[in-house]
Design a protein around this motif. Structure first.
Motif, PDB file in Angstrom:
ATOM      1  N   GLN A 202       0.839  -1.198   0.000  1.00  0.00           N
ATOM      2  CA  GLN A 202       0.000   0.000   0.000  1.00  0.00           C
ATOM      3  C   GLN A 202       0.872   1.245   0.000  1.00  0.00           C
ATOM      4  O   GLN A 202       0.589   2.221  -0.689  1.00  0.00           O
ATOM      5  CB  GLN A 202      -0.898  -0.027   1.228  1.00  0.00           C
ATOM      6  CG  GLN A 202      -2.126   0.840   1.024  1.00  0.00           C
ATOM      7  CD  GLN A 202      -3.203   0.489   2.039  1.00  0.00           C
ATOM      8  OE1 GLN A 202      -3.039  -0.450   2.822  1.00  0.00           O
ATOM      9  NE2 GLN A 202      -4.283   1.216   2.025  1.00  0.00           N
ATOM     10  N   LYS A 203       1.965   1.163   0.779  1.00  0.00           N
ATOM     11  CA  LYS A 203       2.870   2.291   0.869  1.00  0.00           C
ATOM     12  C   LYS A 203       3.465   2.585  -0.523  1.00  0.00           C
ATOM     13  O   LYS A 203       3.594   3.728  -0.952  1.00  0.00           O
ATOM     14  CB  LYS A 203       3.984   1.948   1.861  1.00  0.00           C
ATOM     15  CG  LYS A 203       4.861   3.112   2.232  1.00  0.00           C
ATOM     16  CD  LYS A 203       5.600   2.820   3.526  1.00  0.00           C
ATOM     17  CE  LYS A 203       6.901   3.590   3.562  1.00  0.00           C
ATOM     18  NZ  LYS A 203       8.072   2.863   3.122  1.00  0.00           N
ATOM     19  N   TYR A 204       3.784   1.495  -1.204  1.00  0.00           N
ATOM     20  CA  TYR A 204       4.365   1.622  -2.547  1.00  0.00           C
ATOM     21  C   TYR A 204       3.403   2.359  -3.473  1.00  0.00           C
ATOM     22  O   TYR A 204       3.764   3.314  -4.157  1.00  0.00           O
ATOM     23  CB  TYR A 204       4.668   0.222  -3.075  1.00  0.00           C
ATOM     24  CG  TYR A 204       5.392   0.226  -4.380  1.00  0.00           C
ATOM     25  CD1 TYR A 204       6.771   0.385  -4.420  1.00  0.00           C
ATOM     26  CD2 TYR A 204       4.703   0.103  -5.578  1.00  0.00           C
ATOM     27  CE1 TYR A 204       7.441   0.407  -5.620  1.00  0.00           C
ATOM     28  CE2 TYR A 204       5.361   0.125  -6.786  1.00  0.00           C
ATOM     29  CZ  TYR A 204       6.732   0.278  -6.799  1.00  0.00           C
ATOM     30  OH  TYR A 204       7.387   0.307  -8.004  1.00  0.00           O
ATOM     31  N   PHE A 205       2.132   1.910  -3.459  1.00  0.00           N
ATOM     32  CA  PHE A 205       1.124   2.572  -4.300  1.00  0.00           C
ATOM     33  C   PHE A 205       0.983   4.036  -3.911  1.00  0.00           C
ATOM     34  O   PHE A 205       0.892   4.913  -4.759  1.00  0.00           O
ATOM     35  CB  PHE A 205      -0.247   1.900  -4.111  1.00  0.00           C
ATOM     36  CG  PHE A 205      -0.388   0.634  -4.883  1.00  0.00           C
ATOM     37  CD1 PHE A 205       0.050   0.568  -6.196  1.00  0.00           C
ATOM     38  CD2 PHE A 205      -0.953  -0.490  -4.319  1.00  0.00           C
ATOM     39  CE1 PHE A 205      -0.076  -0.599  -6.920  1.00  0.00           C
ATOM     40  CE2 PHE A 205      -1.082  -1.662  -5.035  1.00  0.00           C
ATOM     41  CZ  PHE A 205      -0.639  -1.720  -6.341  1.00  0.00           C
ATOM     42  N   ASP A 206       0.950   4.242  -2.592  1.00  0.00           N
ATOM     43  CA  ASP A 206       0.785   5.595  -2.078  1.00  0.00           C
ATOM     44  C   ASP A 206       1.864   6.516  -2.624  1.00  0.00           C
ATOM     45  O   ASP A 206       1.592   7.626  -3.082  1.00  0.00           O
ATOM     46  CB  ASP A 206       0.900   5.560  -0.541  1.00  0.00           C
ATOM     47  CG  ASP A 206      -0.408   5.994   0.080  1.00  0.00           C
ATOM     48  OD1 ASP A 206      -1.321   6.300  -0.705  1.00  0.00           O
ATOM     49  OD2 ASP A 206      -0.519   6.028   1.316  1.00  0.00           O
ATOM     50  N   GLU A 207       3.098   5.996  -2.576  1.00  0.00           N
ATOM     51  CA  GLU A 207       4.233   6.805  -3.058  1.00  0.00           C
ATOM     52  C   GLU A 207       4.065   7.125  -4.534  1.00  0.00           C
ATOM     53  O   GLU A 207       4.329   8.248  -4.975  1.00  0.00           O
ATOM     54  CB  GLU A 207       5.548   6.058  -2.827  1.00  0.00           C
ATOM     55  CG  GLU A 207       6.072   6.223  -1.416  1.00  0.00           C
ATOM     56  CD  GLU A 207       7.251   5.308  -1.152  1.00  0.00           C
ATOM     57  OE1 GLU A 207       7.773   4.719  -2.129  1.00  0.00           O
ATOM     58  OE2 GLU A 207       7.650   5.173   0.013  1.00  0.00           O
ATOM     59  N   MET A 208       3.623   6.099  -5.302  1.00  0.00           N
ATOM     60  CA  MET A 208       3.442   6.309  -6.745  1.00  0.00           C
ATOM     61  C   MET A 208       2.436   7.422  -7.015  1.00  0.00           C
ATOM     62  O   MET A 208       2.704   8.343  -7.784  1.00  0.00           O
ATOM     63  CB  MET A 208       2.890   5.038  -7.376  1.00  0.00           C
ATOM     64  CG  MET A 208       3.917   4.025  -7.734  1.00  0.00           C
ATOM     65  SD  MET A 208       3.007   2.680  -8.468  1.00  0.00           S
ATOM     66  CE  MET A 208       4.292   1.749  -9.178  1.00  0.00           C
ATOM     67  N   VAL A 209       1.288   7.290  -6.372  1.00  0.00           N
ATOM     68  CA  VAL A 209       0.226   8.272  -6.614  1.00  0.00           C
ATOM     69  C   VAL A 209       0.688   9.644  -6.151  1.00  0.00           C
ATOM     70  O   VAL A 209       0.490  10.650  -6.835  1.00  0.00           O
ATOM     71  CB  VAL A 209      -1.066   7.853  -5.874  1.00  0.00           C
ATOM     72  CG1 VAL A 209      -2.141   8.884  -6.102  1.00  0.00           C
ATOM     73  CG2 VAL A 209      -1.526   6.495  -6.359  1.00  0.00           C
TER      74      VAL A 209
END
Length: 459
Positions: A202-209
Motif C-alpha cells: 500500500q505504501k508503494y502505491f501511495d508513493e506512486m500516486v
C-alpha cells in the motif's frame, strides 16, 4: 483480391505503386495500362515487333509527359484562402461513394492537412493525421478534432469526465509493485507477516500516486493496467487515469501535448508533463461506448479525423476516400501545378501525340498513334459512366479542343452545361497525371518483353 494470373498481379502492383507515390489515381492508371495492352495486341497482329511497340510507347509517353507540363497551370492558395484546395479535393471525392457530403469531407481533409503542414518546407507528414472511425451516427457527423481521440474511458466510473487545463503524465510503466526478475517464493506463516506485506504494497502505491500529484499531474495516461487497489487510491486522491492506451496513440498524445513519455516513476518531473486545454469523455448514443477527446493541445500539430457512418463498410470506404483527399491536398502543397480534369488533359495529350506521330519515320509511328488512342480511354470511360453516348461525346469535345485550341475542354459528367473544366472547377494535380502515364507505360513495356508465361502447374 486474390489474383492468380501473373500479368494481373503486375496490374495490382501497378495500382499499389501509384497509391504509395501519389495516393490516388489508381483506377486511371489501371484503365490506361489495360488500354495500352489492348492496342499493343492489334499492333502485334500486324507483325510489328514487341520491342518496336515498346519503343514507340516510350516516345509517346515522353511527348504526353512534356505536353502535360505545358498545359499545366500554377495554382495559388494560402493559409487563409483554402477554397482552391477544397475544390481540388472535391474533384477527387466526386467519383467516390461519399460524394453526397464531398464538400464537408473536402473541407475536413484540407483543414487537417494545413494543420500539420509545414508551408515553408512544403512538407506534410500524414502520420500526424489520425483517422478514427466509429459505427453509428451518420456521415454528416464526421468531424475534425484539433487533438487526439482515444478509444478508452477513465479507469474509474466516478472520476471527473471533463478536465480543463490538464497536465498529463504519460507513463509506460505498470502501476504495481516491482517484481524481481528472478524466481522467488515468499513464505508467509503468520498474520503479522501478511499484514506487513500488505502495508508495504500500500505504501508503494501511495508513493506512486503521491509522486504523480507532486509533479502537478491532473491526468495519468498509462500504457499498462493497474490493480484495483491503485485504481481505488487514484480515485481517492482525485487523480483521473486512463489505462491500456496503445503505443502509437501514446506517441501521438505525446506529440500533441508536448509531453514526454516516462518509462520509470523515478524520472517523472514537471517538465515532462504534457499540456492540454481540455480533456473530455464523450459517450455515443445509447451504448456504453465512450471515447476520450484530448483537445486544445499545446502543440496542435497532431489532429484526428473522426468518421461516423451507418456500418463498418461505409466507414472503411470513407477512410479510403479521405486518404485520397488528404493525398491530393498534400501533393498540391508539395507541387502546386494542376491540369484540368474531366478527361480534358488526356484529350489534349492525345491530340499532341497524334500530331507528333507524323514526325517519326519508321514503325514506331504506329505505336505512337495507338498511344494517342489509348489516352482517349479515360474520357471514354468517363462519358460512359456518366450515361452519355461515349463516342459522340468524345469526338465532339475533341473537335472543340482542336477548333478553339483550348486544352480545358473535357467531358461534362455532371451535366452542368459547359465543357470548360476551368469553369467547372474540376482539376487534378500535375504530378498525379504524369505519374499515371509513366507508370502505365513502364508496366506495359515490361509485359511486352515477356514472350510467354509458363505456369508451373502445367508441368
Amino acid at each position: 483480391m486474390d489474383v492468380d494470373n501473373q500479368i494481373a498481379k503486375l496490374m495490382v502492383e501497378l495500382s499499389r505503386s501509384q497509391d504509395y507515390e501519389i495516393g490516388y489515381g489508381t483506377t486511371g492508371v489501371v484503365v490506361m495500362a489495360g488500354a495500352l495492352l489492348e492496342q499493343a495486341e492489334k499492333l502485334l497482329e500486324r507483325g510489328i515487333h514487341p520491342i518496336r511497340v515498346a519503343e514507340g510507347y516510350e516516345m509517346a509517353s515522353r511527348i504526353a509527359f512534356d505536353h502535360l507540363e505545358r498545359i499545366s497551370q500554377k495554382f495559388e492558395f494560402s493559409g487563409d484562402n483554402i477554397e482552391p484546395l477544397v475544390q481540388t479535393c472535391m474533384t477527387t471525392l466526386s467519383s467516390k461513394i461519399v460524394n453526397r457530403c464531398k464538400r464537408a469531407l473536402a473541407e475536413i481533409a484540407v483543414k487537417a492537412v494545413l494543420a500539420v503542414a509545414d508551408l515553408e518546407r512544403k512538407d506534410v507528414n500524414l502520420d500526424l493525421i489520425k483517422v478514427e472511425g466509429k459505427v453509428g451516427g451518420k456521415l454528416e457527423d464526421t468531424e475534425l478534432i484539433y487533438g487526439i481521440v482515444v478509444d478508452k474511458d477513465m479507469s474509474y466510473p466516478q472520476m471527473p469526465k471533463r478536465i480543463e487545463d490538464a497536465k498529463i503524465a504519460i507513463l509506460t510503466c505498470p502501476f504495481e509493485p516491482l517484481k524481481p526478475k528472478t524466481k522467488h517464493k515468499v513464505d508467509i506463516d503468520t498474520v503479522e507477516k501478511f499484514q506487513t506485506l500488505r502495508e508495504q504494497e500500500q505504501k508503494y502505491f501511495d508513493e506512486m500516486v503521491q509522486k504523480c500529484k507532486d509533479v502537478g499531474a491532473t491526468l495519468v495516461i498509462c500504457q499498462w493496467g493497474f490493480d484495483d487497489e491503485a485504481n481505488h487510491l487514484l480515485m481517492h486522491r482525485n487523480l483521473p487515469a486512463v489505462r491500456w492506451v496503445g503505443g502509437v496513440e501514446l506517441e501521438l498524445i505525446a506529440i500533441a501535448t508536448g509531453g514526454r513519455i516516462v518509462p520509470r516513476f523515478q524520472e517523472l518531473s514537471s517538465e515532462k508533463l504534457g499540456k492540454a486545454g481540455l480533456v473530455r469523455e464523450k459517450s455515443f448514443g445509447t451504448t456504453k461506448d465512450r471515447m476520450l477527446y484530448i483537445e486544445k493541445c499545446a502543440n496542435s500539430r497532431a489532429v484526428t479525423i473522426f468518421i461516423r457512418g451507418g456500418n463498418k463498410m461505409m466507414i472503411e470506404e470513407t477512410k479510403r476516400s479521405l486518404h485520397d483527399a488528404l493525398c491530393v491536398a498534400r501533393n498540391l502543397i508539395r507541387n502546386n501545378s494542376i491540369v484540368y480534369g474531366g478527361g480534358s488533359a488526356e484529350i489534349s495529350c492525345s491530340i499532341a501525340v497524334e500530331t507528333a506521330a507524323d514526325r517519326h519515320p519508321g514503325v514506331e509511328q504506329y505505336a505512337i498513334r495507338s498511344f494517342a488512342d489509348v489516352l482517349d480511354a479515360v474520357p471514354l470511360a468517363l462519358a460512359e459512366n456518366s450515361g452519355l453516348p461515349p463516342i459522340d461525346t468524345l469526338t465532339a469535345v475533341k473537335a472543340q479542343q482542336v477548333k478553339e485550341s483550348n486544352p480545358h475542354c473535357g467531358i461534362d459528367c455532371n451535366d452542368v452545361g459547359t465543357n470548360d473544366m476551368k469553369e467547372q472547377n474540376a482539376f487534378e494535380t500535375l504530378i498525379g497525371k504524369q505519374q499515371q502515364i509513366l507508370l502505365a507505360t513502364q508496366v506495359v513495356k515490361m509485359i511486352l518483353k515477356i514472350d510467354d508465361v509458363i505456369s508451373p502447374s502445367d508441368y
